[in-house]
Design an enzyme around this catalytic site. Structure first.
Site, PDB file in Angstrom:
ATOM      1  CB  CYS A 116      -1.018  -0.189   1.141  1.00  0.00           C
ATOM      2  SG  CYS A 116      -2.233  -1.426   0.926  1.00  0.00           S
ATOM      3  CG  HIS A 263      -3.309   3.217   1.045  1.00  0.00           C
ATOM      4  ND1 HIS A 263      -3.770   2.822  -0.174  1.00  0.00           N
ATOM      5  CD2 HIS A 263      -3.550   2.247   1.875  1.00  0.00           C
ATOM      6  CE1 HIS A 263      -4.193   1.446  -0.178  1.00  0.00           C
ATOM      7  NE2 HIS A 263      -3.787   1.045   1.312  1.00  0.00           N
ATOM      8  CG  ASN A 293      -6.578  -1.135   0.136  1.00  0.00           C
ATOM      9  OD1 ASN A 293      -5.833  -0.891  -0.899  1.00  0.00           O
ATOM     10  ND2 ASN A 293      -6.019  -1.436   1.284  1.00  0.00           N
TER      11      ASN A 293
HETATM   12  N1  ACO Z   1     -18.847  -9.645   6.667  1.00  0.00           N
HETATM   13  C1  ACO Z   1     -19.336  -9.745   7.703  1.00  0.00           C
HETATM   14  N2  ACO Z   1     -18.768 -10.050   8.871  1.00  0.00           N
HETATM   15  C2  ACO Z   1     -17.293 -10.165   8.678  1.00  0.00           C
HETATM   16  C3  ACO Z   1     -16.521  -9.830   7.768  1.00  0.00           C
HETATM   17  C4  ACO Z   1     -17.590  -9.632   6.674  1.00  0.00           C
HETATM   18  N3  ACO Z   1     -17.018  -9.309   5.248  1.00  0.00           N
HETATM   19  N4  ACO Z   1     -15.375  -9.852   7.993  1.00  0.00           N
HETATM   20  C5  ACO Z   1     -15.401 -10.147   9.308  1.00  0.00           C
HETATM   21  N5  ACO Z   1     -16.544 -10.372   9.654  1.00  0.00           N
HETATM   22  C6  ACO Z   1     -16.915 -10.535  11.106  1.00  0.00           C
HETATM   23  C7  ACO Z   1     -15.892 -11.501  11.828  1.00  0.00           C
HETATM   24  O1  ACO Z   1     -15.668 -12.710  11.456  1.00  0.00           O
HETATM   25  C8  ACO Z   1     -15.944 -11.066  13.181  1.00  0.00           C
HETATM   26  O2  ACO Z   1     -17.110 -11.701  13.904  1.00  0.00           O
HETATM   27  P1  ACO Z   1     -16.966 -12.291  15.224  1.00  0.00           P
HETATM   28  O3  ACO Z   1     -16.913 -10.980  15.960  1.00  0.00           O
HETATM   29  O4  ACO Z   1     -18.132 -13.051  15.476  1.00  0.00           O
HETATM   30  O5  ACO Z   1     -15.731 -13.142  15.440  1.00  0.00           O
HETATM   31  C9  ACO Z   1     -16.527  -9.511  13.188  1.00  0.00           C
HETATM   32  O6  ACO Z   1     -17.225  -9.267  11.800  1.00  0.00           O
HETATM   33  C10 ACO Z   1     -15.521  -8.377  13.654  1.00  0.00           C
HETATM   34  O7  ACO Z   1     -14.540  -8.589  12.608  1.00  0.00           O
HETATM   35  P2  ACO Z   1     -13.116  -7.856  12.794  1.00  0.00           P
HETATM   36  O8  ACO Z   1     -12.136  -8.318  12.065  1.00  0.00           O
HETATM   37  O9  ACO Z   1     -12.604  -7.463  14.477  1.00  0.00           O
HETATM   38  O10 ACO Z   1     -13.548  -6.444  12.248  1.00  0.00           O
HETATM   39  P3  ACO Z   1     -13.199  -4.918  12.281  1.00  0.00           P
HETATM   40  O11 ACO Z   1     -13.967  -3.966  12.738  1.00  0.00           O
HETATM   41  O12 ACO Z   1     -11.571  -4.897  12.893  1.00  0.00           O
HETATM   42  O13 ACO Z   1     -13.177  -4.666  10.725  1.00  0.00           O
HETATM   43  C11 ACO Z   1     -11.276  -4.444   8.941  1.00  0.00           C
HETATM   44  C12 ACO Z   1     -12.210  -5.344   9.874  1.00  0.00           C
HETATM   45  C13 ACO Z   1     -12.347  -3.706   8.073  1.00  0.00           C
HETATM   46  C14 ACO Z   1     -10.480  -5.197   7.975  1.00  0.00           C
HETATM   47  C15 ACO Z   1     -10.491  -3.476   9.734  1.00  0.00           C
HETATM   48  O14 ACO Z   1      -9.855  -3.934  10.649  1.00  0.00           O
HETATM   49  C16 ACO Z   1      -9.392  -2.617   9.039  1.00  0.00           C
HETATM   50  O15 ACO Z   1      -9.808  -1.755   8.058  1.00  0.00           O
HETATM   51  N6  ACO Z   1      -8.078  -2.618   9.182  1.00  0.00           N
HETATM   52  C17 ACO Z   1      -7.275  -1.735   8.571  1.00  0.00           C
HETATM   53  C18 ACO Z   1      -6.932  -2.118   7.076  1.00  0.00           C
HETATM   54  C19 ACO Z   1      -5.829  -1.612   6.392  1.00  0.00           C
HETATM   55  O16 ACO Z   1      -5.545  -0.485   6.655  1.00  0.00           O
HETATM   56  N7  ACO Z   1      -4.988  -2.271   5.744  1.00  0.00           N
HETATM   57  C20 ACO Z   1      -3.539  -1.500   5.381  1.00  0.00           C
HETATM   58  C21 ACO Z   1      -3.642  -1.287   3.972  1.00  0.00           C
HETATM   59  S1  ACO Z   1      -3.728  -3.070   3.072  1.00  0.00           S
HETATM   60  C22 ACO Z   1      -2.162  -3.462   2.321  1.00  0.00           C
HETATM   61  O17 ACO Z   1      -1.114  -2.829   2.684  1.00  0.00           O
HETATM   62  C23 ACO Z   1      -2.387  -4.556   1.595  1.00  0.00           C
END
Ligand code: ACO
Length: 336
Positions: A116, A263, A293
């Site tokens: 990223c 980004h 993304n």
């Molecule tokens: N649909 C429905 N439910 C989902 C989904 C989905 N697509 N994905 C996960 N869940 C569920 C999980 O199973 C979990 O359920 P549980 O509580 O029963 O276990 C619940 O939703 C919460 O999951 P989390 O992973 O804790 O969700 P979070 O609020 O952290 O959101 C996300 C996830 C959107 C990925 C977030 O953490 C995020 O944006 N992180 C940063 C990403 C980023 O900046 N990446 C850097 C760049 S990428 C790169 O460099 C390649």
């Protein structure tokens, strides 16, 4: 010493739109969950059956537009820098493919592997080559084909819903005016967190033979893994640091920012940064709602759209900031 300035921008997105509701055919998810957590409404995924788009071909298409908008031809480009985490082939990289696809002279082609942050790293490298006078015009591309390598199942939903395909490009050209163009670049990494956001196999650390020999249905090492909340917490801190570093280097205040292009990792991250710096909606550009993304492509796609919409004008202070896998992060401050 010279400065480098962006003289042309371009983008290419595959036609195929995949909405949040479309994802439900593969996984247990909802439009509400995805929009609430990420801001994403839809993304572009290459339609593998009906399209011959690849990471390199999308990059070449975006690059062609950038070259034309710079008022140049492919013969004027001295060097290619290509940022991606999803190359067409394990090797060689995408830069040489672009050289071929655009029918360019045998100029050098360098690939950047900083996920990223790839485009920010690529701009910084191009800037150094131009500053020293080694090259006059460099084509810098960020392009990604994520869709082919994502796990389309409920198991993979935490990662799969976030990523989209596309490409963006800029031409960076030499200027003798030291008050315009790229004013500063700052780059960082923290490799101890490499596995928090990674695709481990196949690689020399986990080769195809090992994966196949184990034949383990629970093995997901050939799909991207992300420790989402951990990444999120680091992203908001490092984005802020990188922006502050760029502003301080140039004696600028946050009010001096005409356009911040973060980004496009997650709309919530961008909104957190916007609030922290007290920036107005007009000072920050986001398009993750439409494209998801797109990793190394996200900044050049957003930069191109902002420019096309007339939101970036001559003399504006434009700040680019990125954070991603590695971890890597950085910023670029530009006087447009
Ligand atoms: N649909 C429905 N439910 C989902 C989904 C989905 N697509 N994905 C996960 N869940 C569920 C999980 O199973 C979990 O359920 P549980 O509580 O029963 O276990 C619940 O939703 C919460 O999951 P989390 O992973 O804790 O969700 P979070 O609020 O952290 O959101 C996300 C996830 C959107 C990925 C977030 O953490 C995020 O944006 N992180 C940063 C990403 C980023 O900046 N990446 C850097 C760049 S990428 C790169 O460099 C390649």
């Amino acid at each position: 010493m010279y400065n480098s300035k962006i003289t042309g921008v371009g983008k290419y997105l595959p036609d195929n739109i995949v909405t949040n509701n479309d994802l439900k055919q593969w996984m247990d998810t909802s439009d509400e969950w995805i929009q609430e957590r990420t801001g994403i409404k839809e993304r572009r995924w290459i339609d593998a059956k009906n399209s011959d788009d690849t990471t390199s071909s999308m990059g070449a298409k975006a690059g062609k537009i950038a070259i034309e908008r710079a008022g140049l031809t492919t013969n004027d480009i001295d060097f290619i820098i290509f940022a991606t985490l999803s190359p067409d082939m394990y090797f060689p990289g995408g830069g040489v493919r672009v050289q071929d696809l655009l029918g360019m002279p045998t100029v050098g082609a360098l690939d950047i592997r900083n996920q990223c942050s790839g485009f920010v790293y690529a701009i910084s490298v191009a800037d150094q080559f131009i500053k020293t006078g080694m090259y006059k015009n460099i084509l810098v591309i960020g392009s990604e084909n994520h869709s082919g390598g994502l796990e389309r199942s409920t198991r993979g939903r935490g990662v799969t819903v976030i990523f989209g395909d596309g490409a963006g490009a800029v031409v960076m050209s030499q200027t003798k005016n030291n008050n315009e163009g790229v004013l500063s670049t700052h780059l960082h990494s923290e490799g101890k967190y490499a596995k928090e956001l990674a695709l481990e196999g196949p690689s020399t650390g986990r080769w195809v033979d090992a994966i196949m020999a184990e034949n383990n249905p629970d093995d997901v090492s050939y799909y991207p893994y992300m420790n989402g909340q951990f990444v999120f917490k680091h992203a908001v801190v490092r984005f802020s640091e990188a922006i502050i570093e760029g502003l301080e280097k140039n004696n600028l205040q946050k009010d001096d920012i005409d356009m911040l292009i973060p980004h496009q990792a997650n709309l919530r991250i961008a909104q957190f940064i916007q609030k922290k710096f007290g920036l107005s909606n007009a000072q920050v550009y986001n398009n993750i709602m439409r494209y998801g993304n797109t990793t190394a492509a996200s900044i050049p796609i957003a930069l191109t759209e902002a420019w096309e919409e007339g939101k970036i004008k001559d003399g504006n202070t434009v700040v680019l900031a990125a954070f991603g896998s590695g971890f890597t992060w950085g910023s670029v401050v530009i006087k447009w």
